[in-house]
Write an enzyme that holds these catalytic residues in place. Structure first.
Site, mmCIF file in Angstrom:
data_model
loop_
_atom_site.group_PDB
_atom_site.id
_atom_site.type_symbol
_atom_site.label_atom_id
_atom_site.label_comp_id
_atom_site.label_asym_id
_atom_site.label_seq_id
_atom_site.Cartn_x
_atom_site.Cartn_y
_atom_site.Cartn_z
ATOM 1 N N SER A 1 6.170 -5.119 5.487
ATOM 2 C CA SER A 1 6.546 -3.961 4.670
ATOM 3 C C SER A 1 7.424 -4.316 3.476
ATOM 4 O O SER A 1 8.339 -3.572 3.127
ATOM 5 C CB SER A 1 7.204 -2.879 5.542
ATOM 6 O OG SER A 1 6.290 -2.431 6.525
ATOM 7 N N GLU B 1 7.239 -13.176 9.863
ATOM 8 C CA GLU B 1 6.766 -11.791 9.802
ATOM 9 C C GLU B 1 6.997 -11.111 11.149
ATOM 10 O O GLU B 1 6.177 -11.258 12.066
ATOM 11 C CB GLU B 1 5.272 -11.757 9.489
ATOM 12 C CG GLU B 1 4.901 -12.375 8.165
ATOM 13 C CD GLU B 1 3.578 -11.829 7.641
ATOM 14 O OE1 GLU B 1 3.570 -11.325 6.530
ATOM 15 O OE2 GLU B 1 2.577 -11.893 8.371
ATOM 16 N N HIS C 1 -1.610 -15.739 11.309
ATOM 17 C CA HIS C 1 -1.112 -14.377 11.076
ATOM 18 C C HIS C 1 -1.113 -13.627 12.408
ATOM 19 O O HIS C 1 -1.996 -13.838 13.245
ATOM 20 C CB HIS C 1 -2.006 -13.671 10.056
ATOM 21 C CG HIS C 1 -1.430 -12.368 9.602
ATOM 22 N ND1 HIS C 1 -1.528 -11.217 10.344
ATOM 23 C CD2 HIS C 1 -0.694 -12.062 8.509
ATOM 24 C CE1 HIS C 1 -0.889 -10.239 9.711
ATOM 25 N NE2 HIS C 1 -0.376 -10.728 8.588
ATOM 26 N N GLY D 1 2.974 -3.501 8.262
ATOM 27 C CA GLY D 1 2.169 -2.293 8.058
ATOM 28 C C GLY D 1 2.786 -1.038 8.635
ATOM 29 O O GLY D 1 2.120 -0.008 8.750
ATOM 30 N N GLY E 1 1.398 -7.482 2.364
ATOM 31 C CA GLY E 1 0.111 -6.871 2.687
ATOM 32 C C GLY E 1 -0.128 -5.649 1.818
ATOM 33 O O GLY E 1 -0.512 -5.750 0.650
ATOM 34 N N GLY E 2 0.149 -4.476 2.358
ATOM 35 C CA GLY E 2 -0.163 -3.196 1.707
ATOM 36 C C GLY E 2 0.210 -3.135 0.229
ATOM 37 O O GLY E 2 -0.620 -2.751 -0.610
ATOM 38 N N GLU F 1 -2.027 -10.790 13.179
ATOM 39 C CA GLU F 1 -3.266 -10.052 13.477
ATOM 40 C C GLU F 1 -4.326 -10.983 14.065
ATOM 41 O O GLU F 1 -5.141 -10.578 14.889
ATOM 42 C CB GLU F 1 -3.774 -9.357 12.198
ATOM 43 C CG GLU F 1 -2.884 -8.165 11.856
ATOM 44 C CD GLU F 1 -2.801 -7.836 10.375
ATOM 45 O OE1 GLU F 1 -3.638 -8.315 9.598
ATOM 46 O OE2 GLU F 1 -1.867 -7.095 10.004
ATOM 47 N N TRP G 1 -4.401 -9.763 1.217
ATOM 48 C CA TRP G 1 -5.252 -8.576 1.054
ATOM 49 C C TRP G 1 -5.881 -8.126 2.373
ATOM 50 O O TRP G 1 -6.456 -7.057 2.455
ATOM 51 C CB TRP G 1 -6.368 -8.867 0.045
ATOM 52 C CG TRP G 1 -5.913 -8.950 -1.378
ATOM 53 C CD1 TRP G 1 -4.625 -8.862 -1.857
ATOM 54 C CD2 TRP G 1 -6.753 -9.115 -2.534
ATOM 55 N NE1 TRP G 1 -4.626 -8.966 -3.221
ATOM 56 C CE2 TRP G 1 -5.915 -9.133 -3.669
ATOM 57 C CE3 TRP G 1 -8.122 -9.257 -2.711
ATOM 58 C CZ2 TRP G 1 -6.412 -9.276 -4.962
ATOM 59 C CZ3 TRP G 1 -8.620 -9.409 -3.993
ATOM 60 C CH2 TRP G 1 -7.775 -9.413 -5.107
ATOM 61 N N LYS G 2 -5.851 -8.978 3.390
ATOM 62 C CA LYS G 2 -6.506 -8.680 4.674
ATOM 63 C C LYS G 2 -7.976 -8.303 4.416
ATOM 64 O O LYS G 2 -8.569 -8.828 3.482
ATOM 65 C CB LYS G 2 -5.730 -7.599 5.423
ATOM 66 C CG LYS G 2 -4.229 -7.941 5.508
ATOM 67 C CD LYS G 2 -3.445 -7.082 6.431
ATOM 68 C CE LYS G 2 -1.981 -7.527 6.406
ATOM 69 N NZ LYS G 2 -1.147 -6.814 7.349
HETATM 70 P P1 PGA Z 1 2.533 -5.457 5.144
HETATM 71 O O1 PGA Z 1 1.750 -6.744 5.718
HETATM 72 O O2 PGA Z 1 3.204 -5.896 3.874
HETATM 73 O O3 PGA Z 1 1.449 -4.438 4.896
HETATM 74 O O4 PGA Z 1 3.507 -5.025 6.174
HETATM 75 C C1 PGA Z 1 2.331 -8.014 5.671
HETATM 76 C C2 PGA Z 1 1.410 -9.013 6.327
HETATM 77 O O5 PGA Z 1 0.792 -8.674 7.334
HETATM 78 O O6 PGA Z 1 1.270 -10.155 5.854
#
Ligand code: PGA
Length: 253
Positions: A215, A169, A97, A175, A236-237, A99, A10-11
């Protein structure tokens, strides 16, 4: 069959109320998972206890933290330890991750410490690896990702490495709406498995779940998860939309 996992990341999204209703919307669907299938919700720290009680009655549903600190305890204002997670009943944690690597300067060495401290506290690390676009453009993605594994995981014993989940990833796919093709995903997953095999042997490598992230959507999950070395996804999204994540769960092998 090794575990097939749909993990939601969910970030830093959702209010508490939104988090509750997103979980309700997904769990009310009562998707029955097969024995080898798991669903994991990686939610922000303040929602861990609530989310964990929501999944408590559900077989094969788990809650994960998105990070923890690499030290056991002490004067580290604002940080959360693996032991704290364990004592509130959390048994999974995303580690490394991209990020966190980018915005919080997490190095492979720091991540090796985080992996170890999770395992010491009975927490399954969901260890993320993956290359940037500039690395892929030079064709050195395999070496780059292999090095991430070597520097952060290869201190682990044959027993401990199997307590991990790995998530590949590619940063250029996170994203961005730009998913890796099934060929690109399968190729890297097979390569990662071969790296694990060289170090730990084929029994260990065959047993480890390697998730794809970047994605993953309702529309491409089934195709990606069908790849022989792709054991589900870190999403994520699309994990923030109940109907989409439900469809992704149903795409697990
Ligand atoms: P995303 O993110 O599905 O929005 O690309 C994946 C993630 O960062 O784990």
């Amino acid at each position: 069959m090794r575990k097939q996992i749909a993990a939601a990341n969910w970030k830093m999204n959702c209010t508490y109320q939104q988090a509750e209703s997103l979980l309700d919307d997904i769990l009310n669907n009562q998707i029955s998972l097969r024995k080898h299938q798991q669903v994991i919700f990686a939610v922000p720290f303040p929602y861990l206890i609530m989310a964990n009680s929501e999944v408590a009655e559900e077989e094969n549903y788990f809650v994960a933290a998105q990070n923890c600190y690499n030290k056991p305890s002490g004067a580290y204002t604002g940080e959360v330890s693996a032991e704290m997670l364990q004592t509130i009943g959390i048994h999974h944690c995303i580690i490394g991750h991209s990020e966190r690597r980018e915005h919080f300067n997490e190095s492979n060495t720091t991540l090796a410490e985080k992996v170890s401290i999770c395992l010491e506290n009975e927490i399954t690390p969901i260890f993320c690896c993956g290359e940037s676009l500039s690395v892929r453009d030079t064709g050195s993605q395999n070496d780059y990702v292999e090095n991430q594994l070597k520097e952060s995981l290869f201190h682990l014993s044959e027993v401990d490495i199997q307590r991990l989940v790995i998530a590949y990833e590619p940063i250029w796919a996170i994203g961005t709406g730009k998913t890796a093709t099934t060929a690109q995903a399968q190729e890297m997953h097979a390569y990662l498995r071969s790296v694990l095999e060289r170090k730990y042997g084929s029994l260990v490598a065959d047993n480890m779940s390697i998730l794809y992230g970047g994605s993953v959507k309702a529309g491409n999950a089934a195709e990606l998860f069908a790849c022989p070395d792709v054991d589900g996804g870190l999403v994520g999204g699309a994990s923030l939309i109940a109907a989409d994540f439900i469809s992704i769960i149903k795409s697990l092998k």
